[in-house]
Design a protein around this motif. Structure first.
Motif, PDB file in Angstrom:
ATOM      1  N   LYS A  73       0.828  -1.216   0.000  1.00  9.53           N
ATOM      2  CA  LYS A  73       0.000   0.000   0.000  1.00  9.53           C
ATOM      3  C   LYS A  73       0.865   1.270   0.000  1.00  9.53           C
ATOM      4  O   LYS A  73       0.340   2.374  -0.022  1.00  9.53           O
ATOM      5  N   ARG A  74       2.170   1.101   0.087  1.00  5.16           N
ATOM      6  CA  ARG A  74       3.039   2.290   0.156  1.00  5.16           C
ATOM      7  C   ARG A  74       2.916   3.122  -1.113  1.00  5.16           C
ATOM      8  O   ARG A  74       2.672   2.579  -2.191  1.00  5.16           O
ATOM      9  N   LEU A  75       3.119   4.423  -0.987  1.00  6.83           N
ATOM     10  CA  LEU A  75       3.054   5.307  -2.151  1.00  6.83           C
ATOM     11  C   LEU A  75       4.090   4.880  -3.177  1.00  6.83           C
ATOM     12  O   LEU A  75       5.222   4.545  -2.832  1.00  6.83           O
ATOM     13  N   THR A  76       3.709   4.936  -4.442  1.00  6.28           N
ATOM     14  CA  THR A  76       4.668   4.625  -5.500  1.00  6.28           C
ATOM     15  C   THR A  76       5.573   5.834  -5.704  1.00  6.28           C
ATOM     16  O   THR A  76       5.272   6.941  -5.248  1.00  6.28           O
ATOM     17  N   GLU A  77       6.640   5.623  -6.439  1.00  7.44           N
ATOM     18  CA  GLU A  77       7.570   6.716  -6.733  1.00  7.44           C
ATOM     19  C   GLU A  77       6.818   7.841  -7.445  1.00  7.44           C
ATOM     20  O   GLU A  77       7.002   9.019  -7.160  1.00  7.44           O
ATOM     21  N   MET A  78       5.945   7.451  -8.409  1.00  2.88           N
ATOM     22  CA  MET A  78       5.234   8.469  -9.195  1.00  2.88           C
ATOM     23  C   MET A  78       4.278   9.273  -8.327  1.00  2.88           C
ATOM     24  O   MET A  78       4.149  10.487  -8.494  1.00  2.88           O
ATOM     25  N   GLN A  79       3.628   8.600  -7.372  1.00  2.00           N
ATOM     26  CA  GLN A  79       2.724   9.337  -6.470  1.00  2.00           C
ATOM     27  C   GLN A  79       3.504  10.336  -5.618  1.00  2.00           C
ATOM     28  O   GLN A  79       3.069  11.458  -5.402  1.00  2.00           O
ATOM     29  N   TRP A  80       4.688   9.914  -5.185  1.00  2.00           N
ATOM     30  CA  TRP A  80       5.547  10.837  -4.425  1.00  2.00           C
ATOM     31  C   TRP A  80       5.974  12.022  -5.301  1.00  2.00           C
ATOM     32  O   TRP A  80       5.965  13.172  -4.873  1.00  2.00           O
ATOM     33  N   ILE A  81       6.352  11.718  -6.551  1.00  2.55           N
ATOM     34  CA  ILE A  81       6.797  12.799  -7.450  1.00  2.55           C
ATOM     35  C   ILE A  81       5.672  13.817  -7.640  1.00  2.55           C
ATOM     36  O   ILE A  81       5.907  15.027  -7.607  1.00  2.55           O
ATOM     37  N   ASP A  82       4.435  13.329  -7.809  1.00  4.46           N
ATOM     38  CA  ASP A  82       3.303  14.252  -7.984  1.00  4.46           C
ATOM     39  C   ASP A  82       3.129  15.152  -6.758  1.00  4.46           C
ATOM     40  O   ASP A  82       2.938  16.353  -6.892  1.00  4.46           O
ATOM     41  N   ILE A  83       3.208  14.554  -5.580  1.00  4.67           N
ATOM     42  CA  ILE A  83       3.038  15.344  -4.347  1.00  4.67           C
ATOM     43  C   ILE A  83       4.152  16.379  -4.221  1.00  4.67           C
ATOM     44  O   ILE A  83       3.920  17.560  -3.973  1.00  4.67           O
ATOM     45  N   LEU A  84       5.395  15.932  -4.434  1.00  6.35           N
ATOM     46  CA  LEU A  84       6.542  16.837  -4.260  1.00  6.35           C
ATOM     47  C   LEU A  84       6.544  17.936  -5.328  1.00  6.35           C
ATOM     48  O   LEU A  84       6.918  19.079  -5.049  1.00  6.35           O
ATOM     49  N   THR A  85       6.102  17.599  -6.544  1.00  2.00           N
ATOM     50  CA  THR A  85       6.050  18.611  -7.600  1.00  2.00           C
ATOM     51  C   THR A  85       5.014  19.680  -7.255  1.00  2.00           C
ATOM     52  O   THR A  85       5.240  20.873  -7.463  1.00  2.00           O
ATOM     53  N   ARG A  86       3.891  19.243  -6.696  1.00  3.54           N
ATOM     54  CA  ARG A  86       2.866  20.232  -6.308  1.00  3.54           C
ATOM     55  C   ARG A  86       3.398  21.149  -5.203  1.00  3.54           C
ATOM     56  O   ARG A  86       3.140  22.349  -5.202  1.00  3.54           O
ATOM     57  N   VAL A  87       4.166  20.572  -4.282  1.00  7.64           N
ATOM     58  CA  VAL A  87       4.751  21.410  -3.222  1.00  7.64           C
ATOM     59  C   VAL A  87       5.744  22.392  -3.844  1.00  7.64           C
ATOM     60  O   VAL A  87       5.764  23.586  -3.509  1.00  7.64           O
ATOM     61  N   ARG A  88       6.533  21.910  -4.797  1.00  7.62           N
ATOM     62  CA  ARG A  88       7.523  22.799  -5.433  1.00  7.62           C
ATOM     63  C   ARG A  88       6.825  23.911  -6.211  1.00  7.62           C
ATOM     64  O   ARG A  88       7.297  25.045  -6.245  1.00  7.62           O
ATOM     65  N   ASP A  89       5.685  23.592  -6.832  1.00  6.39           N
ATOM     66  CA  ASP A  89       4.921  24.623  -7.542  1.00  6.39           C
ATOM     67  C   ASP A  89       4.480  25.741  -6.597  1.00  6.39           C
ATOM     68  O   ASP A  89       4.358  26.890  -7.007  1.00  6.39           O
ATOM     69  N   SER A  90       4.201  25.364  -5.343  1.00  2.94           N
ATOM     70  CA  SER A  90       3.667  26.355  -4.401  1.00  2.94           C
ATOM     71  C   SER A  90       4.764  27.209  -3.767  1.00  2.94           C
ATOM     72  O   SER A  90       4.488  28.150  -3.044  1.00  2.94           O
ATOM     73  N   LEU A  91       6.022  26.844  -4.057  1.00  5.59           N
ATOM     74  CA  LEU A  91       7.149  27.546  -3.420  1.00  5.59           C
ATOM     75  C   LEU A  91       7.464  28.837  -4.176  1.00  5.59           C
ATOM     76  O   LEU A  91       7.797  28.804  -5.357  1.00  5.59           O
ATOM     77  N   VAL A  92       7.346  29.961  -3.489  1.00  2.00           N
ATOM     78  CA  VAL A  92       7.623  31.263  -4.118  1.00  2.00           C
ATOM     79  C   VAL A  92       8.456  32.116  -3.152  1.00  2.00           C
ATOM     80  O   VAL A  92       8.642  31.752  -1.991  1.00  2.00           O
ATOM     81  N   ARG A  93       8.939  33.231  -3.651  1.00  6.50           N
ATOM     82  CA  ARG A  93       9.554  34.215  -2.754  1.00  6.50           C
ATOM     83  C   ARG A  93       8.417  34.956  -2.064  1.00  6.50           C
ATOM     84  O   ARG A  93       7.508  35.455  -2.719  1.00  6.50           O
ATOM     85  N   CYS A  94       8.474  35.068  -0.757  1.00 11.17           N
ATOM     86  CA  CYS A  94       7.405  35.742  -0.019  1.00 11.17           C
ATOM     87  C   CYS A  94       7.328  37.207  -0.466  1.00 11.17           C
ATOM     88  O   CYS A  94       8.339  37.912  -0.452  1.00 11.17           O
ATOM     89  N   PRO A  95       6.138  37.664  -0.869  1.00  9.04           N
ATOM     90  CA  PRO A  95       6.018  39.059  -1.316  1.00  9.04           C
ATOM     91  C   PRO A  95       6.330  40.059  -0.195  1.00  9.04           C
ATOM     92  O   PRO A  95       6.645  41.206  -0.470  1.00  9.04           O
ATOM     93  N   LEU A  96       6.255  39.620   1.059  1.00 12.04           N
ATOM     94  CA  LEU A  96       6.517  40.547   2.165  1.00 12.04           C
ATOM     95  C   LEU A  96       7.990  40.595   2.558  1.00 12.04           C
ATOM     96  O   LEU A  96       8.578  41.665   2.671  1.00 12.04           O
ATOM     97  N   CYS A  97       8.597  39.427   2.791  1.00  8.78           N
ATOM     98  CA  CYS A  97       9.945  39.439   3.366  1.00  8.78           C
ATOM     99  C   CYS A  97      11.007  38.888   2.410  1.00  8.78           C
ATOM    100  O   CYS A  97      12.199  39.034   2.668  1.00  8.78           O
ATOM    101  N   GLY A  98      10.601  38.232   1.346  1.00 10.65           N
ATOM    102  CA  GLY A  98      11.589  37.731   0.378  1.00 10.65           C
ATOM    103  C   GLY A  98      12.124  36.350   0.692  1.00 10.65           C
ATOM    104  O   GLY A  98      12.859  35.766  -0.102  1.00 10.65           O
ATOM    105  N   ASP A  99      11.753  35.787   1.859  1.00 10.63           N
ATOM    106  CA  ASP A  99      12.162  34.410   2.160  1.00 10.63           C
ATOM    107  C   ASP A  99      11.318  33.435   1.352  1.00 10.63           C
ATOM    108  O   ASP A  99      10.355  33.823   0.710  1.00 10.63           O
ATOM    109  N   GLU A 100      11.662  32.147   1.456  1.00 13.26           N
ATOM    110  CA  GLU A 100      10.843  31.167   0.751  1.00 13.26           C
ATOM    111  C   GLU A 100       9.505  31.009   1.464  1.00 13.26           C
ATOM    112  O   GLU A 100       9.423  31.081   2.699  1.00 13.26           O
TER     113      GLU A 100
END
Ligand code: ZN
Length: 427
Positions: free
Chosen positions: A287-314
């Motif tokens: 039942k463990r997550l497959t590699e592809m399922q992990w890649i999808d989750i991690l890619t979505r997290v990476r998509d959400s990563l931006v420079r903070c408009p207020l302080c410039g940190d991640e």
């Protein structure tokens, strides 16, 4: 038996090429590593202290002939003929700028950003996906087994000599703290399911640096015996952040990395780790997550990563949450539009870099139109034309380096490795 090689020794590869030994680079439990010259090229040689079995020898040769499943593996390139009662294999030298993961654990090296960590985690999953697709399992993933570049997150997985077909064993059962509980308890032979357990342990460690199962339970046993280790990493395996069982929580002052990093992780990652390491999932390898399922989750997290408009940190900005890694900043939700396809959602905010393909390649960027406060322009930073379909159904071509104003309802067709991905701009 001491099979240490002297400088200038020559060895013959099974393909007939000559290897000249230059100098010793290091030594581990299984063997020595030397810098050597083969056909004018400087390579690395791993030479076994104790000669492994003929099955091991032939498997190594077969893997070398078939080649690496992904460039992330420091894969055996050729095997030597037997000499001095042992043998070895040739691989590429580790390039500069890569550090063993154990050095990150000792805080000698730090990742430059969350993006680098996400890249490393995605690359690890992709390497295992390609390895498993060939019917092979790695069997011995542990924190000493790979090198990572702290700026880019690129990784190099070494010790590939224990790679065997699923269900066959290299005879090395892996380091106890990194192998799946069903292997520790002797219920199964290593396979792709047990690799997935080790992979999830390593993904957790990339983010949190500490080990996901080494909390209070390990601190309680300053004198760790094999017997206790088998219990803690086998039948009594307990995730440090298990919702139902709190007895293995990280200990302040001992697991400071885990405590800090866990608090910074986006919810989706925390939830995924809790699910993957829940008692139910630990008992159900298939039942463990497959590699592809992990890649999808991690890619979505990476998509959400931006420079903070207020302080410039991640900062992680999703449709439902905003979290800035800067403790003194509340983060800001200033997203008016989203660049979306399937279940990926990339926030369109001023200065955001777009990575619209499957990899980490920069494909575009977002800028505020000069003289305006709310008109966002998107620039095509790929080498291909993009096709835009406007809300009124007009088709427009945007050449490389060209800009277009982002409007809700627009569709954008982008080429990524010969497939076309259609993004839609939504509010
Ligand atoms: Zn901030």
């Amino acid at each position: 038996m001491n099979t240490e090689l002297k400088e200038n020794t020559t060895l013959i590869l099974r393909n007939g090429d000559v290897v000249k030994v230059n100098k010793l680079l290091g030594s581990g439990g299984q063997g020595f590593v030397y810098s050597v010259t083969v056909n004018g090229e400087e390579c690395a040689l791993k030479w076994y202290k104790q000669m492994p079995s003929d099955i091991f020898y032939e498997n190594l040769q077969k893997n070398a002939e078939e080649g690496a499943p992904s460039p992330s593996f420091l894969w055996p390139r050729a095997v030597t003929k037997k000499k001095f009662g042992s043998f070895g294999y040739i691989m590429s030298l580790k390039p500069d700028g890569y550090y063993e993961f154990s050095e990150y654990r000792l805080a000698k090296v730090r990742f430059s950003s969350f993006r680098a960590i996400l890249n490393a985690a995605i690359e690890l999953c992709e390497a295992f996906r390609l390895l498993h697709a060939k019917g092979l399992s790695y069997q011995d993933l542990n924190d000493g087994g790979f090198f990572i570049h702290p700026e880019t997150g690129h990784l190099l997985i070494c010790d590939c000599d224990n790679v065997f077909p699923h269900g066959d064993s290299s005879g090395v059962l892996g380091k106890a703290r990194y192998i799946a509980p069903e292997i520790v308890m002797g219920k199964n032979m290593p396979n792709s399911y047990s690799d997935r357990f080790s992979m999830t342990v390593m993904i957790f460690m990339l983010f949190c640096i500490d080990h996901p199962f080494e909390g209070m339970n390990v601190v309680r046993h300053p004198c760790m015996t094999e017997e206790i280790e088998r219990r803690l990493f086998g039948e009594q395996l307990c995730f440090m952040y298990d919702d139902a069982d709190t007895k293995n929580r990280p200990v302040r002052g001992v697991h400071s990395n885990a405590i800090l990093m866990w608090s910074l992780l986006p919810n989706v990652l925390r939830d995924t780790f809790k699910q993957e390491f829940s008692k139910g999932k630990l008992d159900s390898p298939d039942k463990r997550l497959t590699e592809m399922q992990w890649i999808d989750i991690l890619t979505r997290v990476r998509d959400s990563l931006v420079r903070c408009p207020l302080c410039g940190d991640e900062s992680f900005i999703t449709r439902t949450s905003v979290s800035c890694i800067n403790h003194h900043c509340n983060g800001a939700h200033s997203v008016m539009m989203w660049f979306e396809t399937g279940d990926r959602s990339i926030p369109l905010i001023n200065n955001n870099i777009l990575r619209t393909g499957k990899g980490d390649m920069i494909t575009g960027r977002v800028v505020l139109k000069p003289g305006t406060s709310d008109v966002l322009l998107i620039q095509n930073l790929t080498k291909h034309d993009w096709r835009i379909i406007t809300p009124s159904n007009k088709s427009v071509t945007v050449a490389p380096r060209g800009f277009f104003p982002a409007k809700v309802g627009m569709k954008v067709e982008i080429n990524d490795n010969e497939t076309t991905i259609t993004y839609k701009i939504n509010n």
